[in-house]
Design a protein around this motif. Sequence first.
Motif, short mmCIF file in Angstrom:
data_model
loop_
_atom_site.label_atom_id
_atom_site.label_comp_id
_atom_site.label_asym_id
_atom_site.label_seq_id
_atom_site.Cartn_x
_atom_site.Cartn_y
_atom_site.Cartn_z
N ASP A 48 0.62 6.22 -6.06
CA ASP A 48 1.75 5.92 -6.92
C ASP A 48 1.30 5.33 -8.32
N CYS A 51 2.68 1.79 -10.73
CA CYS A 51 3.87 1.63 -9.65
C CYS A 51 4.81 0.37 -10.02
N GLY A 54 7.10 -1.85 -7.37
CA GLY A 54 6.96 -0.80 -6.04
C GLY A 54 8.13 -0.04 -6.12
N GLY A 57 7.02 3.37 -4.62
CA GLY A 57 6.11 3.40 -3.56
C GLY A 57 6.73 2.79 -2.41
N GLY A 69 -0.46 2.08 -4.56
CA GLY A 69 0.10 1.78 -5.93
C GLY A 69 -0.80 1.20 -6.73
N ASP A 71 -1.16 -0.62 -10.87
CA ASP A 71 -0.66 -0.83 -12.17
C ASP A 71 -1.56 -1.92 -12.72
N ALA A 80 5.49 -5.98 -6.14
CA ALA A 80 5.23 -4.91 -5.25
C ALA A 80 4.88 -5.24 -3.98
N THR A 93 0.96 0.09 2.79
CA THR A 93 0.79 0.24 1.44
C THR A 93 -0.27 -0.85 1.11
N TRP A 95 -1.80 -2.32 -2.87
CA TRP A 95 -1.34 -2.20 -4.55
C TRP A 95 -2.76 -2.82 -5.26
#
Length: 279
Positions: A48, A51, A54, A57, A69, A71, A80, A93, A95
Amino acid sequence: MTAGWQWDETLFAGTAAFYRRGRIPYAPGTAEVIAKVLAADSTQRVLDVGCGPGTIGVSLAPYFGEVVGLDPDPEMIAEAELWADGAGVAHRTSWLRMRAEDLPAGLGTFDAVTFGQSFHWVDRDLVPATIYAMLRPGGALVHIAEWKNEMRTAEGLPHPAAPYTAIEDLVRQYLGPVRRAGQGTLPHGTPGDEAAVLARAGFDGPDQHIVRGGQHLVRTEDDVVAGTFSLSYAAPHLFGALRDAFEAELRRLLRDESPSGLFSERQPSAEVRIWYTED
């Protein structure tokens, strides 16, 4: 991105705290439609890009084996992580604070890559080519956005519509007539025409799927204020010492429109466009 504009780390600085409350969510069922079209299962990986906190995602995580994800904004990544933990999908997940331009970054291959209204911020030649190479054969690039081809009004609903045009005018009064974006400006807005850009990178498509909205949403004064501060061109830091004055005037504007502090809005439909690599 637009010629003459350069990305910088202040683009969304300070907006993460307002994002989840202020942004209207995608139409109910959007994640389910994506999962169905992609025949999601626990073996698949999703990347993602951009993201945010979130939004995409977290909603996709229950349907896929792993969602990664990324970013560039550290506050978005922190939000997120909190959202994923609260939704019970932290184990599915991860991040990462990084820009799309830094891919592939050793992340491996993916079955799908998603952009939730973030594609217009990336390098339009480098990023699609890199992503194409990161997708497995037959993999998908998914772009999710509000569907623009519908009329939405608050007619017949119990509260007034939020005065978005007047809010934009107020932002311009404080920040000037040219759209702000980080330390720079975007006189002509962000670019479009993703279809031509992605075709140039070798993608086939798009297949379009519309997830219908129309549900009645009730928004509070605080929701609308948060929505304003979640926008890149109205990020809190852009107002500097005038931030409190701007917010006070914004709240007066909203109370004049709706003394109850409540606003009605129709849920936007979502447009899901999917491009594919060659099998």
